[in-house]
Write a protein that holds these residues in place. Structure first.
Motif, short mmCIF file in Angstrom:
data_model
loop_
_atom_site.label_atom_id
_atom_site.label_comp_id
_atom_site.label_asym_id
_atom_site.label_seq_id
_atom_site.Cartn_x
_atom_site.Cartn_y
_atom_site.Cartn_z
N UNK A 46 -12.39 58.25 34.96
CA UNK A 46 -11.31 57.27 35.07
C UNK A 46 -11.30 56.67 36.47
N UNK A 47 -11.24 55.32 36.53
CA UNK A 47 -11.28 54.66 37.83
C UNK A 47 -10.04 54.96 38.66
N UNK A 73 -4.09 48.65 38.47
CA UNK A 73 -3.59 48.00 37.26
C UNK A 73 -4.30 46.68 36.96
N UNK A 74 -4.53 45.87 38.00
CA UNK A 74 -5.11 44.54 37.77
C UNK A 74 -6.62 44.64 37.52
N UNK A 75 -7.33 45.41 38.41
CA UNK A 75 -8.77 45.49 38.28
C UNK A 75 -9.26 46.79 37.65
N UNK A 76 -8.35 47.72 37.43
CA UNK A 76 -8.75 49.05 36.99
C UNK A 76 -9.59 49.07 35.73
N UNK A 77 -9.23 48.28 34.75
CA UNK A 77 -9.95 48.28 33.47
C UNK A 77 -11.36 47.71 33.60
N UNK A 78 -11.57 46.88 34.60
CA UNK A 78 -12.88 46.25 34.76
C UNK A 78 -13.82 47.03 35.68
N UNK A 79 -13.30 48.05 36.36
CA UNK A 79 -14.10 48.81 37.31
C UNK A 79 -14.80 49.97 36.60
N UNK A 80 -16.00 50.27 37.06
CA UNK A 80 -16.80 51.34 36.46
C UNK A 80 -17.13 52.37 37.54
N UNK A 81 -17.01 53.63 37.18
CA UNK A 81 -17.35 54.72 38.10
C UNK A 81 -18.73 55.26 37.72
N UNK A 82 -19.71 55.26 38.63
CA UNK A 82 -21.02 55.82 38.30
C UNK A 82 -20.89 57.28 37.86
N UNK A 83 -21.51 57.61 36.77
CA UNK A 83 -21.41 58.97 36.24
C UNK A 83 -20.26 59.16 35.29
N UNK A 84 -19.41 58.14 35.14
CA UNK A 84 -18.29 58.22 34.22
C UNK A 84 -17.03 58.74 34.89
N UNK A 88 -10.01 67.27 44.92
CA UNK A 88 -8.93 66.94 44.00
C UNK A 88 -9.36 67.05 42.54
N UNK A 89 -10.67 67.28 42.32
CA UNK A 89 -11.18 67.35 40.95
C UNK A 89 -11.30 65.99 40.30
N UNK A 90 -11.45 64.92 41.09
CA UNK A 90 -11.55 63.55 40.57
C UNK A 90 -13.01 63.16 40.43
N UNK A 91 -13.31 62.11 39.66
CA UNK A 91 -14.69 61.60 39.60
C UNK A 91 -15.14 61.17 40.98
N UNK A 92 -16.33 61.58 41.38
CA UNK A 92 -16.81 61.27 42.72
C UNK A 92 -17.68 60.03 42.78
N UNK A 93 -18.36 59.71 41.69
CA UNK A 93 -19.26 58.57 41.69
C UNK A 93 -20.40 58.72 42.67
N UNK A 94 -20.74 59.94 43.04
CA UNK A 94 -21.74 60.18 44.07
C UNK A 94 -23.15 60.17 43.49
#
Length: 290
Positions: free
Chosen positions: A78-79, A65-76, A247-253
């Motif tokens: 939701x953080x 909640x606090x940092x989530x909006x500012x974090x970026x996942x490589x490849x796109x 889990x089918x989540x963004x991996x950022x790998x």
């Protein structure tokens, strides 16, 4: 025990001898008694589990909640979906500190010495503690997943068996518990090695950088090169990457070998840790002075 013969020990006292059963039977029975003792402790003090989950839940709230909006996942992506599997990994990873704490406290109170003086299988104390912690880990994961669900996290279920399917979800849980099982023996070994409860607090100096220099919070691609290389080969990163995919989540790998083979390493690392620390824990227990 019922059914046993009564005999004397030379002091006028009598005791009941164990019925004649096989060695395997009594090893399992002794192990179960240790498990029952551990679970009784948690049942009478359920706040112990909630206390262990305090830091992971607080981290989820802060990063989500606090940092989530500012974090970026490589490849796109939701953080928050990226973060939650990492939080599950951190939860099982931090459990070995609790294991070490319990063993140190039992040693200080003389509980382990009493176990060693009793006619019970020597492996039952270590194995029973491991089984107890695995049951507690299941409860901790359930609480963490319920917390994540309440925050809006949802595993993505697809058509095939991997990734993002019900079978993938089950495999992710197995990988998380495998890591916890391996770290149990690290905790047992350290708990038998440390001289007192005061030294257990120092284990957080190991846990904190171990979790931070991994892919639990951010992708190693977003770290300085030398630090990212260390994070890539962190066992926690392998489990985090594998569970995100399942889990089918963004991996950022990225394209590195550890990231592309996270599922393989998520199975290899726990097996290697178990092969190293389980014998060390058993050996240390047997060498304790009476």
């Amino acid at each position: 025990m019922s059914g046993g013969a009564t005999t004397a020990d030379g002091t006028g006292r009598t005791y009941r001898r164990r019925p004649q059963h096989g060695r395997v039977f009594w090893t399992i029975a002794d192990c179960w008694n240790v498990v029952r003792r551990g679970l009784t402790h948690y049942r009478r003090q359920p706040v112990s589990i909630l206390w262990q989950l305090g830091f992971p839940i607080l981290s989820v709230l802060l990063y989500g909640y606090v940092f989530g909006k500012a974090m970026r996942v490589p490849g796109g992506g939701d953080y928050k979906a990226f973060l939650m599997p990492g939080m599950f990994v951190m939860t099982v990873a931090m459990g070995f500190v609790s294991t070490a704490t319990i063993f140190v406290n039992d040693a200080k109170k003389g509980v382990i010495d009493r176990f060693r003086s009793m006619p019970m299988a020597p492996s039952a104390v270590v194995a029973g503690r491991g089984a107890t912690d695995l049951v507690v880990a299941c409860a901790e994961l359930g609480i963490m997943m319920a917390t994540a669900y309440g925050m809006g996290w949802r595993p993505e279920f697809g058509e095939g068996p991997f990734p993002g399917s019900v079978l993938g979800f089950a495999k992710a849980v197995v990988l998380l518990l495998s890591l916890r099982f391996a770290l149990i023996w690290v905790g047992v070994w350290l708990g038998l090695l440390l001289p007192g409860p005061e030294q257990v607090g120092g284990l957080f100096a190991i846990v904190f950088p171990l979790t931070m220099i991994s892919s639990i919070y951010v992708s190693p691609q977003q770290m300085p090169h030398w630090l990212g290389q260390a994070a890539l080969w962190n066992p926690l990163s392998s489990t985090a990457g594998a569970t995100r995919a399942l889990f089918g989540a963004p991996t950022g790998q990225g394209a590195s070998w550890p990231e592309q083979h996270a599922l393989l390493l998520a199975g290899v690392w726990p097996a290697a840790l178990t092969l190293v620390f389980l014998p060390l824990a058993v050996r240390r227990f047997r060498r304790l002075s009476r």
